[in-house]
Design an enzyme around this catalytic site. Structure first.
Site, PDB file in Angstrom:
ATOM      1  N   SER A 142      18.730 -12.576  41.429  1.00 46.11           N
ATOM      2  CA  SER A 142      17.742 -13.307  40.634  1.00 46.11           C
ATOM      3  C   SER A 142      18.472 -13.836  39.675  1.00 46.11           C
ATOM      4  O   SER A 142      19.612 -13.105  38.963  1.00 46.11           O
ATOM      5  CB  SER A 142      16.657 -12.572  40.342  1.00 46.11           C
ATOM      6  N   TYR A 155      13.678  -4.097  37.737  1.00 43.26           N
ATOM      7  CA  TYR A 155      13.910  -5.148  38.656  1.00 43.26           C
ATOM      8  C   TYR A 155      15.217  -5.789  38.228  1.00 43.26           C
ATOM      9  O   TYR A 155      16.184  -6.158  38.958  1.00 43.26           O
ATOM     10  CB  TYR A 155      13.135  -6.283  38.328  1.00 43.26           C
TER      11      TYR A 155
END
Length: 265
Positions: A142, A155
């Protein structure tokens, strides 16, 4: 007869019941690959398989939580039960359990790491001897491994870990499989989940203008990068991370720029 470039190939995709994972599974099947979809969303996973089979594709759904080692071994057993190998491993599954401001616990933090980093490592290890010639592994990281919002440490840590694991595995697996990662930016996955067939996104000027390409991303943008990294066209690429974010990480935005303004809490 339509030529399908992945005819005879076999792919395993985690987190494939919805979002980017579902879009990837459908794309691989459309190109002729036999796909295994792994997820804890049983309804979404079975629905995705039905969509593939409706177009005469070959797909299998494996239900299970890949943070559990026994589940990982069961996935390996099911995929290799017919004595065939694997061409593509797409490590996509991950979630967020927020971060330090929300009191993300020891167990929560480590669950996300097991899902986003440990499981990809273990699946790679389990399939290492099963990869066919020209095999490719694509890990989904990401742009959050490069930039953050507050309270997203679980995350962010997982995505930083998978990006680093990518180049580590690429060296260890030389001659076995190429290993790369894709780092999505803002990708609107609405409409790619069970029950969201009528989803329609709405964006502000600030949402779109902060992307130099002028729009928010869609799953197909990520799928295109994944397909490229699994194709012969990328045979000289390994250990790399491709950021697919519409240029958002390169666009500096200050107060009152591009439809965005800062509102103090």
């Amino acid at each position: 007869m339509e030529h399908k470039p992945m005819e005879g190939k076999r792919a395993l995709i985690t987190g494939a019941a919805g979002g980017i994972g579902r879009a990837t599974a459908l794309a691989f099947a459309h190109k002729g690959a036999e796909v295994w979809l792994v997820d804890i969303d049983k309804v979404g996973g079975e629905e995705a398989v039905a969509m593939i089979e409706a177009e005469n594709g070959k797909a299998h759904f494996i239900y299970g939580d890949i943070t559990e080692e026994a589940v990982l071994h069961d996935i390996h057993r099911q995929v290799t039960a017919d004595g065939q190998g694997l061409d593509y491993l797409i490590n996509n599954a991950c979630i967020s359990r927020k971060g330090i401001l929300s009191g993300c616990s020891f167990d929560d933090f480590n669950y996300v790491l097991r899902l986003g980093v440990t499981a990809p490592y273990m699946l790679t290890s389990l399939f290492m001897k099963d990869f066919r010639s020209d095999a490719a592994i694509v890990n989904i990281s990401s742009s959050r491994h490069l930039m953050s919002q507050e309270d997203t440490e679980s995350y962010t840590a997982a995505k930083g870990g998978i990006a680093a694991l990518t180049h580590g595995l690429s060296v260890s697996l030389r001659g076995i499989a190429r290993v790369n990662s894709v780092s999505p930016g803002w990708i609107e996955t609405g409409g790619w989940h069970h029950g969201e067939e009528d989803f329609a996104a709405e964006y502000t000027e600030g949402d779109t203008a902060q992307h130099p390409v002028g729009r928010v991303g869609v799953p197909e943008d990520i799928v295109g990068a994944i397909l490229f990294l699994c194709s012969p066209a990328s045979s000289f690429i390994t250990g790399q991370d491709i950021v697919v974010d519409g240029g958002m990480t390169k666009q500096m935005i200050y107060h009152n720029d591009l439809g965005w303004s800062y509102e103090q809490k």
